[in-house]
Design a protein around this motif. Structure first.
Motif, PDB file in Angstrom:
ATOM      1  N   ARG A  22       0.843  -1.203   0.000  1.00 12.48           N
ATOM      2  CA  ARG A  22       0.000   0.000   0.000  1.00 12.48           C
ATOM      3  C   ARG A  22       0.876   1.250   0.000  1.00 12.48           C
ATOM      4  NH1 ARG A  22      -4.419   1.808   4.694  1.00 12.48           N
ATOM      5  NH2 ARG A  22      -4.973   3.810   3.724  1.00 12.48           N
ATOM      6  N   GLN A  26       0.741   4.105  -2.989  1.00 10.18           N
ATOM      7  CA  GLN A  26       0.442   5.509  -2.713  1.00 10.18           C
ATOM      8  C   GLN A  26       1.602   6.426  -3.038  1.00 10.18           C
ATOM      9  OE1 GLN A  26      -0.989   6.178   1.271  1.00 10.18           O
ATOM     10  NE2 GLN A  26      -3.095   5.689   0.703  1.00 10.18           N
ATOM     11  N   ARG A  27       2.808   6.035  -2.682  1.00 10.91           N
ATOM     12  CA  ARG A  27       3.922   6.972  -2.685  1.00 10.91           C
ATOM     13  C   ARG A  27       4.880   6.811  -3.855  1.00 10.91           C
ATOM     14  NH1 ARG A  27       3.582   9.085   2.571  1.00 10.91           N
ATOM     15  NH2 ARG A  27       2.231   7.817   3.915  1.00 10.91           N
ATOM     16  N   ARG A  30       1.766   6.369  -7.104  1.00  9.82           N
ATOM     17  CA  ARG A  30       0.873   7.537  -7.039  1.00  9.82           C
ATOM     18  C   ARG A  30      -0.557   7.199  -7.460  1.00  9.82           C
ATOM     19  NH1 ARG A  30       3.390  11.331  -3.880  1.00  9.82           N
ATOM     20  NH2 ARG A  30       5.570  11.553  -4.503  1.00  9.82           N
ATOM     21  N   ARG A  32      -4.283   7.300  -7.186  1.00 11.17           N
ATOM     22  CA  ARG A  32      -5.124   8.306  -6.545  1.00 11.17           C
ATOM     23  C   ARG A  32      -6.022   7.635  -5.524  1.00 11.17           C
ATOM     24  NH1 ARG A  32      -9.355  12.141  -9.724  1.00 11.17           N
ATOM     25  NH2 ARG A  32     -10.708  10.332  -9.474  1.00 11.17           N
ATOM     26  N   PRO A  33      -5.941   8.045  -4.255  1.00 11.82           N
ATOM     27  CA  PRO A  33      -6.749   7.391  -3.217  1.00 11.82           C
ATOM     28  C   PRO A  33      -8.224   7.725  -3.340  1.00 11.82           C
ATOM     29  CG  PRO A  33      -5.562   9.254  -2.295  1.00 11.82           C
ATOM     30  CD  PRO A  33      -5.068   9.083  -3.701  1.00 11.82           C
ATOM     31  N   VAL A 252      -6.378   2.737  -1.635  1.00 12.93           N
ATOM     32  CA  VAL A 252      -5.802   2.465  -2.964  1.00 12.93           C
ATOM     33  C   VAL A 252      -6.026   1.012  -3.378  1.00 12.93           C
ATOM     34  CG1 VAL A 252      -4.090   4.319  -2.924  1.00 12.93           C
ATOM     35  CG2 VAL A 252      -3.512   2.080  -1.933  1.00 12.93           C
TER      36      VAL A 252
END
Length: 263
Positions: A22, A26-27, A30, A32-33, A252
């Motif tokens: 996760r 996310q990082r 990227r 989009r949550p 995500v």
């Protein structure tokens, strides 16, 4: 700044420990949550409580709840403009995304008013940050722990009256992080040179304080090791997935090859 070299935080570290895939989605990717009303609820409550405290508790209660109203609705409206299908939104329990938006608005308004009344009655003594001579609210820090640059924001620091300081975190949800309070306590000692023996949470859900957490014997080495382990994992490119029940609350999961709604 690349994800390998950026400063770390409590939220980054705990997210990596729970499911580093996760973290990667996310990082690094990227993804989009998906929006969640609980996030806007927490942010707006914190902002309103901070404004109340910075006014030296002179704002009227309806002004403070008005601040919650303004920020919550602005954040929800912005998120709806990007994702108007509330069925896609994350929501807890039996609620749909749309129901949770409305429910959390009313809950946040009630919790904000309750915080004002609680603090007027209890009158907790905020510590004064010595460099800027301001109430210790949303204290930002950058400190080296375990050889890693760690940054964070401390909701409140309280003057215990004996030269020591108590760290306090305001919670609108049910998840409480001992690691967060421990990290913030170590940072207070290292950055400001004050003794920190206790920490606690203000539980907006219940309108009261938690039992104090003893943090006086938490060592810098102990806390620093967790940040060092997380940082080393990121630099190795080590991002194993940890599928399970928590996937149902992952923002995500729609971009995750390991996710199944049945988990």
């Amino acid at each position: 700044m690349s994800v390998e070299s950026q400063p770390r935080s409590v939220s980054q570290t705990e997210q990596y420990e729970r499911c580093s895939w996760r973290w990667y989605l996310q990082r690094v990717e990227r993804v989009r949550p998906r929006p969640a009303a609980w996030s806007f609820h927490g942010t707006a409550f914190h902002s309103a409580a901070e404004a109340w405290e910075r006014s030296f508790r002179t704002l009227a209660a309806d002004e403070v709840t008005g601040l919650f109203h303004d920020q919550y609705t602005a954040m929800v409206d912005e998120a709806l403009s990007e994702e108007p299908d509330t069925d896609v939104w994350l929501a807890a329990g039996r609620y749909t995304g749309g129901e949770d938006i409305e429910r959390r608005y009313h809950l946040g308004m009630e919790q904000t008013a309750a915080y004002v009344e609680w603090s007027k009655a209890i009158r907790p003594a905020l510590w004064t940050e010595p460099n800027e001579q301001k109430p210790a609210l949303e204290l930002s820090f950058m400190v080296e722990l375990g050889g890693i640059q760690v940054r964070g924001f401390i909701d409140q620091a309280l003057d215990e009256g004996d030269g020591s300081v108590r760290v306090r975190d305001l919670k609108t949800g049910v998840m409480k992080s001992k690691f967060q309070l421990q990290t913030y306590s170590v940072a207070m000692r290292k950055v400001w040179g004050v003794a920190v023996d206790k920490a606690d949470w203000y539980l907006a859900k219940d309108g009261r304080l938690s039992r104090p957490l003893k943090v006086g014997e938490v060592s810098e080495d102990e806390i620093g090791q967790r940040f060092a382990d997380m940082d080393a994992g990121v630099k190795r490119g080590d991002f194993p997935a940890n599928p399970g029940f928590d996937c149902n609350f992952c923002d995500v999961s729609h971009g995750c090859i390991f996710f199944s709604p049945k988990t």
